[in-house]
Every structure is written in structure tokens, then in C-alpha cells.
Design a protein around this motif. Structure first.
Motif, PDB file in Angstrom:
ATOM      1  N   GLU A 146     -13.370 -13.941 -12.546  1.00  0.00           N
ATOM      2  CA  GLU A 146     -12.613 -15.202 -12.841  1.00  0.00           C
ATOM      3  C   GLU A 146     -11.055 -14.857 -12.588  1.00  0.00           C
ATOM      4  OE1 GLU A 146     -12.308 -18.597 -16.303  1.00  0.00           O
ATOM      5  OE2 GLU A 146     -12.968 -16.600 -16.901  1.00  0.00           O
ATOM      6  N   ILE A 147     -10.679 -13.902 -13.079  1.00  0.00           N
ATOM      7  CA  ILE A 147      -9.087 -13.544 -13.217  1.00  0.00           C
ATOM      8  C   ILE A 147      -8.578 -13.472 -11.799  1.00  0.00           C
ATOM      9  CG2 ILE A 147      -9.667 -11.047 -13.072  1.00  0.00           C
ATOM     10  CD1 ILE A 147      -6.843 -12.753 -15.046  1.00  0.00           C
ATOM     11  N   TYR A 148      -9.453 -13.263 -10.821  1.00  0.00           N
ATOM     12  CA  TYR A 148      -8.914 -13.087  -9.423  1.00  0.00           C
ATOM     13  C   TYR A 148      -8.561 -14.573  -9.010  1.00  0.00           C
ATOM     14  CZ  TYR A 148     -11.226  -8.545  -8.881  1.00  0.00           C
ATOM     15  OH  TYR A 148     -11.541  -7.204  -8.997  1.00  0.00           O
ATOM     16  N   TYR A 149      -9.364 -15.573  -9.169  1.00  0.00           N
ATOM     17  CA  TYR A 149      -8.985 -17.002  -8.753  1.00  0.00           C
ATOM     18  C   TYR A 149      -8.013 -17.639  -9.839  1.00  0.00           C
ATOM     19  CZ  TYR A 149     -13.484 -18.031 -10.724  1.00  0.00           C
ATOM     20  OH  TYR A 149     -14.642 -18.221 -11.598  1.00  0.00           O
ATOM     21  N   LYS A 150      -7.995 -17.298 -10.832  1.00  0.00           N
ATOM     22  CA  LYS A 150      -7.174 -17.848 -11.875  1.00  0.00           C
ATOM     23  C   LYS A 150      -5.841 -17.105 -11.769  1.00  0.00           C
ATOM     24  CE  LYS A 150      -9.508 -20.751 -14.932  1.00  0.00           C
ATOM     25  NZ  LYS A 150      -9.120 -22.127 -15.078  1.00  0.00           N
ATOM     26  N   LEU A 151      -5.514 -16.313 -11.039  1.00  0.00           N
ATOM     27  CA  LEU A 151      -4.121 -15.472 -11.121  1.00  0.00           C
ATOM     28  C   LEU A 151      -3.098 -16.741 -10.611  1.00  0.00           C
ATOM     29  CD1 LEU A 151      -4.386 -11.669 -10.201  1.00  0.00           C
ATOM     30  CD2 LEU A 151      -2.604 -12.924 -11.904  1.00  0.00           C
ATOM     31  N   PRO A 152      -3.416 -17.284  -9.616  1.00  0.00           N
ATOM     32  CA  PRO A 152      -2.232 -18.057  -9.048  1.00  0.00           C
ATOM     33  C   PRO A 152      -1.728 -19.088 -10.224  1.00  0.00           C
ATOM     34  CG  PRO A 152      -4.026 -17.942  -7.571  1.00  0.00           C
ATOM     35  CD  PRO A 152      -4.476 -17.336  -8.505  1.00  0.00           C
ATOM     36  N   ILE A 153      -2.530 -19.471 -10.970  1.00  0.00           N
ATOM     37  CA  ILE A 153      -2.169 -20.461 -12.175  1.00  0.00           C
ATOM     38  C   ILE A 153      -1.431 -19.771 -13.128  1.00  0.00           C
ATOM     39  CG2 ILE A 153      -2.967 -21.622 -14.278  1.00  0.00           C
ATOM     40  CD1 ILE A 153      -3.282 -23.357 -11.839  1.00  0.00           C
ATOM     41  N   LEU A 154      -1.715 -18.366 -13.497  1.00  0.00           N
ATOM     42  CA  LEU A 154      -0.952 -17.569 -14.267  1.00  0.00           C
ATOM     43  C   LEU A 154       0.347 -17.321 -13.882  1.00  0.00           C
ATOM     44  CD1 LEU A 154      -3.722 -15.082 -15.505  1.00  0.00           C
ATOM     45  CD2 LEU A 154      -3.040 -17.293 -16.302  1.00  0.00           C
ATOM     46  N   ILE A 155       0.477 -16.965 -12.469  1.00  0.00           N
ATOM     47  CA  ILE A 155       1.776 -16.723 -11.934  1.00  0.00           C
ATOM     48  C   ILE A 155       2.650 -17.756 -12.155  1.00  0.00           C
ATOM     49  CG2 ILE A 155       2.907 -16.309  -9.578  1.00  0.00           C
ATOM     50  CD1 ILE A 155       0.414 -14.532  -8.830  1.00  0.00           C
ATOM     51  N   ASN A 156       2.113 -18.911 -11.961  1.00  0.00           N
ATOM     52  CA  ASN A 156       3.145 -20.314 -12.089  1.00  0.00           C
ATOM     53  C   ASN A 156       3.112 -21.003 -13.324  1.00  0.00           C
ATOM     54  OD1 ASN A 156       4.085 -21.050  -9.083  1.00  0.00           O
ATOM     55  ND2 ASN A 156       1.823 -20.229  -9.064  1.00  0.00           N
ATOM     56  N   ILE A 157       2.481 -20.140 -14.462  1.00  0.00           N
ATOM     57  CA  ILE A 157       2.346 -20.914 -15.667  1.00  0.00           C
ATOM     58  C   ILE A 157       3.538 -21.526 -16.357  1.00  0.00           C
ATOM     59  CG2 ILE A 157       2.496 -18.659 -17.109  1.00  0.00           C
ATOM     60  CD1 ILE A 157      -0.080 -21.519 -17.603  1.00  0.00           C
ATOM     61  N   GLY A 158       4.739 -20.967 -16.480  1.00  0.00           N
ATOM     62  CA  GLY A 158       6.092 -21.368 -16.797  1.00  0.00           C
ATOM     63  C   GLY A 158       6.298 -22.886 -16.346  1.00  0.00           C
ATOM     64  N   ALA A 159       6.318 -22.847 -15.007  1.00  0.00           N
ATOM     65  CA  ALA A 159       6.501 -24.119 -14.332  1.00  0.00           C
ATOM     66  C   ALA A 159       5.596 -25.157 -14.503  1.00  0.00           C
ATOM     67  CB  ALA A 159       6.784 -23.935 -12.971  1.00  0.00           C
ATOM     68  N   PHE A 160       4.453 -24.883 -14.637  1.00  0.00           N
ATOM     69  CA  PHE A 160       3.134 -25.805 -15.022  1.00  0.00           C
ATOM     70  C   PHE A 160       3.160 -26.377 -16.426  1.00  0.00           C
ATOM     71  CE2 PHE A 160       0.445 -24.096 -11.545  1.00  0.00           C
ATOM     72  CZ  PHE A 160       1.252 -24.400 -10.534  1.00  0.00           C
ATOM     73  N   LEU A 161       3.846 -25.288 -17.220  1.00  0.00           N
ATOM     74  CA  LEU A 161       3.964 -25.781 -18.632  1.00  0.00           C
ATOM     75  C   LEU A 161       4.989 -26.768 -18.816  1.00  0.00           C
ATOM     76  CD1 LEU A 161       3.752 -22.560 -20.847  1.00  0.00           C
ATOM     77  CD2 LEU A 161       2.303 -24.781 -21.258  1.00  0.00           C
ATOM     78  N   GLU A 162       6.175 -26.676 -18.324  1.00  0.00           N
ATOM     79  CA  GLU A 162       7.306 -27.127 -18.160  1.00  0.00           C
ATOM     80  C   GLU A 162       7.323 -28.853 -17.807  1.00  0.00           C
ATOM     81  OE1 GLU A 162      11.219 -24.285 -17.765  1.00  0.00           O
ATOM     82  OE2 GLU A 162      10.497 -25.428 -15.893  1.00  0.00           O
TER      83      GLU A 162
END
Length: 317
Positions: A247-263
Motif C-alpha cells: 500500500e505504501i507504494y501507491y500512497k506515496l504520491p499523496i504523502l509527498i503532497n500532503i502539505g499542499a492537500f491539507l492547506e
């Protein structure tokens, strides 16, 4: 495939690129064969881009150059139109502010003739303020295992850029660029490799990628909502077609952009909790990834401590 039967389609979408367009066109037109086609799509430029295209078509009259002058509708529409009118065996994309090495055409054709691979992936130079940095995928030329590269794509291990690929035309018969304002390459990249039967890697930098801070792909005000939708769609693709991946493989793009998505309030409360659990479970894996920048790793650690704290830090710094 015999060389005299091989035809390349080089497609360039152009929008207000007068400062770099001549250098790009020179690098292409001095080496393409008359049997190849160069498709220049002026996407509603308001500078001299269209005039420059016409000048170079006249200068290189012996080459097969098509110029399309259309109203501005965005890169996705321009690329779909370029695909529609192209007739080459392989499709290549070159950005109007980039340029190619003198070996670009020969290296790609040589690889196609020798391997008949559906996709050719090659190295490039990243150019920042005249400083060049070689970007390589592996340490030697080789055939690429499909599951291996799909795993790398799922993790965003390398940039999903089409100008790094030569792709057999038949692959695009099943794919169309979505109508998005940003990340149109990213939106279809995984599908290209999914439908390909073979992929060959050229261990040589033959493309020069110019990093411009004010370019479309580097705008600070780019559409974060579109980016989130495109990333989530890719995540669903891997869940469905590569369920055996971690799961961590295809979830990584969300983690990489987590700050912008939170904002932008794009992460639900449930997803926030799930992401924190995922980071905690995989913290060693995440910190060991060489392709993740230090700032991205710090962002994930801060998120693990508190998503609210991450929002405050990003807002103030």
C-alpha cells in the motif's frame, strides 16, 4: 523494423515560448530525417512563437513540418490533437523550452531497430540557470521488467514526464489525455507502461530539460485540486491492477503532497488518520528512500506529530 521504413512523429505544444523556441527547433530540425514528421501546435500564443515556427518551416523546407495555429485550450487538448493528426510509428514529445542532443534521433532509432520495444526510456540533463545535472534511471542500458517499473511509477520514484519517452503509436490508441490544467503527463504515464509489452532503457542523456520557475509545471498557483484528483485516480488504478503491491507504494504520491492537500482541505478526517497510521508503519521505509528529498521526509514526520502543526508551519514559512 528497417531504418528506411521507420517514421517518428515529434509533437510540440507551444505557448508563449519565443525566448527558447528557436534553440529547440534548431536542435530538432538539423537531425530529423525527411521521412519523420515534426508537428508544431501553437496553442494561442500571444508572442512571436507562431512567426518563429513559420520561419523555421521555410528554412527547413525539405523537412516534413506541420504547423497548427489554434486558440488556447491547454496542453491536453493540443496533445490530443497532435496525436490525432500524427502518422509516425513512434510518438515523441519535446517541450518548447527544452532541446535535444545531437545524438537524440540516432540513439532512439537505433534502439527501436534493434529491439522493437513498445517504449524507449532515456536519460536527460536537468538544466537550472545553465548548470546541468545528469538524471539517470539505472546504471546501465537494459530491458526493463514491467512490474519493476510500475512499482517505481507508483512511488513517484522518478518524474512522470513524456519527453523522456519514445512510445509506439499503438499504445496511444487506448489512451487520451484528460482535460486537466496540470499534470497531464502524470495522468496517463502509468497507463502507457501498463499497455506496453516491452520497454528498453537507454543509459545516455540525450534530452535537455530546462527548469523554469515561472513555467506551467512550476507555478505556485497551479491547480491543487486537479493535482489531487489525478493522483487519487492513479492510486485507484494501482489498487485495482496491482493489488499485490504494498500500500505504501501507491500512497506515496499523496504523502509527498500532503502539505499542499491539507492547506486546500482535500484530505478527509478518516484519510488523515489512515495516513498517520501508514507513515508510522512505514517510517523506516520512508526515511530510507533516496529519491525523497529531506524536506519531504521532514514534512511527513511533522504530519505524524500533528497535521495541524504542519498546516501552521506551511502557512508561516
Amino acid at each position: 523494423m528497417k531504418e528506411n521504413l521507420l517514421k517518428l512523429s515529434i509533437i510540440m505544444s507551444i505557448y508563449n515560448a519565443e525566448n527558447y523556441l528557436e534553440n529547440s527547433l534548431k536542435s530538432i530540425l538539423k537531425q530529423v530525417d525527411a521521412s519523420d514528421e515534426v508537428i508544431l501546435i501553437n496553442d494561442g500564443s500571444i508572442d512571436r512563437s507562431f512567426e518563429i515556427c513559420k520561419i523555421y518551416k521555410e528554412m527547413y523546407y525539405q523537412k516534413n513540418i506541420m504547423i497548427i495555429n489554434k486558440k488556447n485550450e491547454g496542453v491536453s487538448v493540443a496533445r490530443n490533437y497532435g496525436l490525432k493528426i500524427s502518422s509516425g510509428d513512434y510518438i515523441l514529445w519535446i517541450d518548447a523550452d527544452d532541446w535535444i542532443s545531437n545524438e537524440y534521433i540516432n540513439e532512439i532509432k537505433k534502439c527501436i531497430i534493434e529491439t522493437n520495444a513498445d517504449i524507449i526510456l532515456f536519460d536527460y540533463y536537468e538544466v537550472k540557470k545553465e548548470k546541468q545535472k545528469k538524471i539517470s534511471y539505472k546504471d546501465r542500458a537494459c530491458y526493463i521488467n514491467k512490474n519493476d517499473i510500475m512499482k517505481d511509477i507508483a512511488q513517484d520514484k522518478f518524474a512522470s514526464t513524456l519527453w523522456r519517452l519514445a512510445i509506439k503509436r499503438k499504445i496511444y490508441n487506448k489512451i487520451e489525455f484528460p482535460n486537466v490544467k496540470t499534470m497531464e503527463d502524470y495522468a496517463i504515464y502509468h497507463e502507457l507502461f501498463y499497455y506496453a509489452d516491452s520497454c528498453m532503457y537507454i543509459y545516455k542523456p540525450i534530452y535537455f530539460y530546462r527548469v523554469l520557475e515561472n513555467s506551467l509545471s512550476h507555478r505556485k498557483d497551479q491547480d491543487i485540486i486537479d493535482r489531487y484528483k489525478v493522483i487519487k485516480k492513479r492510486e485507484q488504478f494501482f489498487k485495482k491492477n496491482y493489488s499485490f503491491f504494498k500500500e505504501i507504494y501507491y500512497k506515496l504520491p499523496i504523502l509527498i503532497n500532503i502539505g499542499a492537500f491539507l492547506e486546500n482541505n482535500l484530505i478527509s478526517d478518516k484519510e488523515k488518520r489512515d495516513i498517520r497510521i501508514l507513515i508510522l508503519k512505514n517510517i523506516k521505509f520512508l526515511l530510507s528512500r533516496k529519491y525523497l528529498s529531506l524536506s519531504k521526509k521532514i514534512q511527513m514526520i511533522v504530519y505524524l506529530i500533528s497535521p495541524i502543526l504542519l498546516r501552521i508551519i506551511r502557512k508561516n514559512y
